[in-house]
Design an enzyme around this catalytic site. Structure first.
Site, PDB file in Angstrom:
ATOM      1  N   GLN A 196       0.841  -1.205   0.000  1.00 27.91           N
ATOM      2  CA  GLN A 196       0.000   0.000   0.000  1.00 27.91           C
ATOM      3  C   GLN A 196       0.878   1.257   0.000  1.00 27.91           C
ATOM      4  OE1 GLN A 196      -2.210  -1.077   3.502  1.00 27.91           O
ATOM      5  NE2 GLN A 196      -0.337  -1.550   4.618  1.00 27.91           N
ATOM      6  N   ASP A 251       0.272  -0.253  13.912  1.00 24.94           N
ATOM      7  CA  ASP A 251       0.683   0.914  14.705  1.00 24.94           C
ATOM      8  C   ASP A 251       0.847   0.574  16.186  1.00 24.94           C
ATOM      9  OD1 ASP A 251      -1.942   0.599  15.499  1.00 24.94           O
ATOM     10  OD2 ASP A 251      -2.662   2.452  14.605  1.00 24.94           O
ATOM     11  N   GLU A 285       0.550  -8.517  11.531  1.00 24.81           N
ATOM     12  CA  GLU A 285       0.418  -7.392  10.585  1.00 24.81           C
ATOM     13  C   GLU A 285       1.080  -7.793   9.278  1.00 24.81           C
ATOM     14  OE1 GLU A 285      -0.603  -3.851  10.254  1.00 24.81           O
ATOM     15  OE2 GLU A 285       0.242  -4.367   8.304  1.00 24.81           O
ATOM     16  N   GLY A 303      -3.082 -12.183   8.035  1.00 20.18           N
ATOM     17  CA  GLY A 303      -3.939 -12.646   9.122  1.00 20.18           C
ATOM     18  C   GLY A 303      -4.710 -13.907   8.778  1.00 20.18           C
ATOM     19  N   ASP A 344      -8.140  -5.547  13.645  1.00 24.36           N
ATOM     20  CA  ASP A 344      -7.853  -4.112  13.504  1.00 24.36           C
ATOM     21  C   ASP A 344      -7.386  -3.896  12.070  1.00 24.36           C
ATOM     22  OD1 ASP A 344      -7.091  -1.501  13.795  1.00 24.36           O
ATOM     23  OD2 ASP A 344      -5.528  -1.874  15.278  1.00 24.36           O
ATOM     24  N   SER A 345      -8.325  -4.027  11.129  1.00 26.97           N
ATOM     25  CA  SER A 345      -7.930  -4.086   9.721  1.00 26.97           C
ATOM     26  C   SER A 345      -8.251  -2.791   8.989  1.00 26.97           C
ATOM     27  CB  SER A 345      -8.687  -5.214   9.033  1.00 26.97           C
ATOM     28  OG  SER A 345     -10.053  -4.893   9.003  1.00 26.97           O
ATOM     29  N   THR A 346      -7.600  -2.614   7.845  1.00 26.92           N
ATOM     30  CA  THR A 346      -7.943  -1.534   6.927  1.00 26.92           C
ATOM     31  C   THR A 346      -9.332  -1.792   6.343  1.00 26.92           C
ATOM     32  OG1 THR A 346      -6.460  -2.803   5.516  1.00 26.92           O
ATOM     33  CG2 THR A 346      -5.716  -0.645   6.132  1.00 26.92           C
ATOM     34  N   PRO A 379      -5.287  -6.165   0.541  1.00 28.52           N
ATOM     35  CA  PRO A 379      -5.050  -7.367   1.363  1.00 28.52           C
ATOM     36  C   PRO A 379      -6.104  -7.593   2.446  1.00 28.52           C
ATOM     37  CG  PRO A 379      -3.510  -5.605   1.954  1.00 28.52           C
ATOM     38  CD  PRO A 379      -4.250  -5.145   0.732  1.00 28.52           C
TER      39      PRO A 379
HETATM   40  N1  AAT Z   1      -4.933   0.860  14.566  1.00 32.99           N
HETATM   41  C1  AAT Z   1      -4.606   1.030  13.235  1.00 32.99           C
HETATM   42  C2  AAT Z   1      -5.637   1.232  12.339  1.00 32.99           C
HETATM   43  C3  AAT Z   1      -5.812   0.464  11.255  1.00 32.99           C
HETATM   44  S1  AAT Z   1      -4.428  -0.191  10.506  1.00 32.99           S
HETATM   45  C4  AAT Z   1      -4.914  -1.644   9.702  1.00 32.99           C
HETATM   46  C5  AAT Z   1      -3.715  -2.513   9.341  1.00 32.99           C
HETATM   47  O1  AAT Z   1      -4.196  -3.738   8.783  1.00 32.99           O
HETATM   48  C6  AAT Z   1      -2.752  -1.933   8.302  1.00 32.99           C
HETATM   49  O2  AAT Z   1      -1.515  -1.697   8.902  1.00 32.99           O
HETATM   50  C7  AAT Z   1      -2.665  -3.025   7.211  1.00 32.99           C
HETATM   51  O3  AAT Z   1      -1.357  -3.206   6.708  1.00 32.99           O
HETATM   52  C8  AAT Z   1      -3.142  -4.249   7.979  1.00 32.99           C
HETATM   53  N2  AAT Z   1      -3.685  -5.344   7.147  1.00 32.99           N
HETATM   54  C9  AAT Z   1      -4.453  -5.236   6.021  1.00 32.99           C
HETATM   55  N3  AAT Z   1      -4.743  -6.464   5.544  1.00 32.99           N
HETATM   56  C10 AAT Z   1      -4.153  -7.371   6.377  1.00 32.99           C
HETATM   57  C11 AAT Z   1      -4.090  -8.800   6.405  1.00 32.99           C
HETATM   58  N4  AAT Z   1      -4.688  -9.554   5.463  1.00 32.99           N
HETATM   59  N5  AAT Z   1      -3.402  -9.388   7.418  1.00 32.99           N
HETATM   60  C12 AAT Z   1      -2.788  -8.653   8.380  1.00 32.99           C
HETATM   61  N6  AAT Z   1      -2.808  -7.296   8.388  1.00 32.99           N
HETATM   62  C13 AAT Z   1      -3.488  -6.656   7.408  1.00 32.99           C
HETATM   63  C14 AAT Z   1      -7.190   0.226  10.802  1.00 32.99           C
HETATM   64  C15 AAT Z   1      -8.089   1.412  10.816  1.00 32.99           C
HETATM   65  C16 AAT Z   1      -9.431   1.091  10.249  1.00 32.99           C
HETATM   66  C17 AAT Z   1     -10.349   2.240  10.066  1.00 32.99           C
HETATM   67  C18 AAT Z   1      -9.874   3.287   9.130  1.00 32.99           C
HETATM   68  N7  AAT Z   1     -10.937   4.136   8.694  1.00 32.99           N
END
Ligand code: AAT
Length: 279
Positions: A33, A88, A108, A140, A157-159, A164
């Site tokens: 990303q 983070d 992560e 994950g 705690d995902s995007t 991904p």
């Molecule tokens: N507290 C931090 C807020 C986040 S970060 C979400 C994290 O999920 C990112 O660092 C990303 O790299 C990770 N991520 C994405 N897909 C995967 C996966 N398949 N396995 C492991 N980690 C992953 C989230 C904020 C959400 C709300 C925003 N509006």
């Protein structure tokens, strides 16, 4: 003359959020990303992935406390806890506030999120060096498949569901989480905005209800996330979060969550609770 710089996140095709900014502290394209750290005048440093706000210095406490403590207090004695995403370190910091925790695993996918957070967000990432923390840089979905029956609490705690993270919002993943949990296990996932992601919330609630005997949704106010109102979905194997007894709540240092709100959280506004009505 001072140049005014502003950053806008287009949160939907028709709506966005704008912040006055200072310097861009970091910019890179990682394997997964684009990753930016921007100084904002209102909310301090801001972590942005693929143009979407992930966290800021000033309001991160709401998201991290609310993702973590509701599920942690629902479990009678969480010893092994997994955070998926969350590079983070904010959720891990909150998990470690619970004295029963023996190991807090961070899974992560993007190593650079962890490294850049450690540099620019020391207050958030500072506990990643705690001896109870184990860091796995992997997907994950794979981690869940490889670890059946291992965890007491799993926090997602995902995007947003792009790139991904798409699979992290799908039913087979929640089934995998169920299997990765020990008896009595509890999961909580961040599930986006009740204003902008109504179908997603309904779908995830239906999927988790089809797997876990107890499913509950709650919300929190997070100013830098789309619409400012955020949802979390909890799935539990045995304990209903509404039945948690007062004696369970050990005092924690927090800024948003407190035990007095724990039961009230599940009293949702009508436009949110109607998302959970199953045909
Ligand atoms: N507290 C931090 C807020 C986040 S970060 C979400 C994290 O999920 C990112 O660092 C990303 O790299 C990770 N991520 C994405 N897909 C995967 C996966 N398949 N396995 C492991 N980690 C992953 C989230 C904020 C959400 C709300 C925003 N509006």
């Amino acid at each position: 003359m001072d140049m005014e710089l502003w950053y806008t996140e287009k949160q939907t095709p028709n709506f966005g959020i704008t912040a006055k900014i200072g310097k861009t502290l970091h910019h890179e394209q990682t394997e997964f990303q684009t990753l930016d750290v921007i100084e904002t005048k209102q909310f301090g440093n801001m972590l942005v992935l693929d143009g979407m706000v992930m966290t800021t210095d000033k309001d991160e406490f709401v998201y991290h406390e609310m993702l973590t403590h509701v599920g942690m207090f629902t479990h009678p004695e969480p010893k092994r806890v997994l955070v998926i995403g969350g590079g983070d370190g904010g959720a891990i910091r909150e998990v470690l506030k619970h004295p029963s925790v023996e190991t807090a695993t961070l899974c992560e996918i993007d190593r650079r999120v962890i490294e850049v957070s450690q540099k620019y967000f020391p207050e958030i990432a500072g506990k990643l060096t705690d001896l109870r923390v184990e860091i796995k840089v992997e997907d994950g979905i794979k981690h869940i498949e490889a670890n059946p029956g291992k965890y007491d609490v799993i926090l997602v705690d995902s995007t947003e569901p792009v790139g991904p993270a798409v699979g992290l919002f799908q039913k087979p993943f929640y089934q995998g989480i169920y299997e990765a949990l020990r008896p009595g296990g509890v999961m909580v996932a961040q599930t986006e905005s009740p204003w902008f992601n109504r179908e997603l919330i309904s779908q995830v609630y239906r999927d988790i209800s089809g797997i876990f005997p107890i499913t509950r949704l709650y919300t929190a106010s997070i100013p830098t996330y789309p619409s400012g109102l955020w949802s979390f979905t909890l799935g539990s194997k045995e304990m209903d979060p509404l039945q948690v007894e007062e004696s369970r709540f050990t005092p924690l240092e927090t800024k948003y969550y407190h035990p007095g709100m724990h039961h009230a959280l599940f009293q949702l506004p009508r436009f949110v609770s109607e998302l959970l009505e199953q045909e």
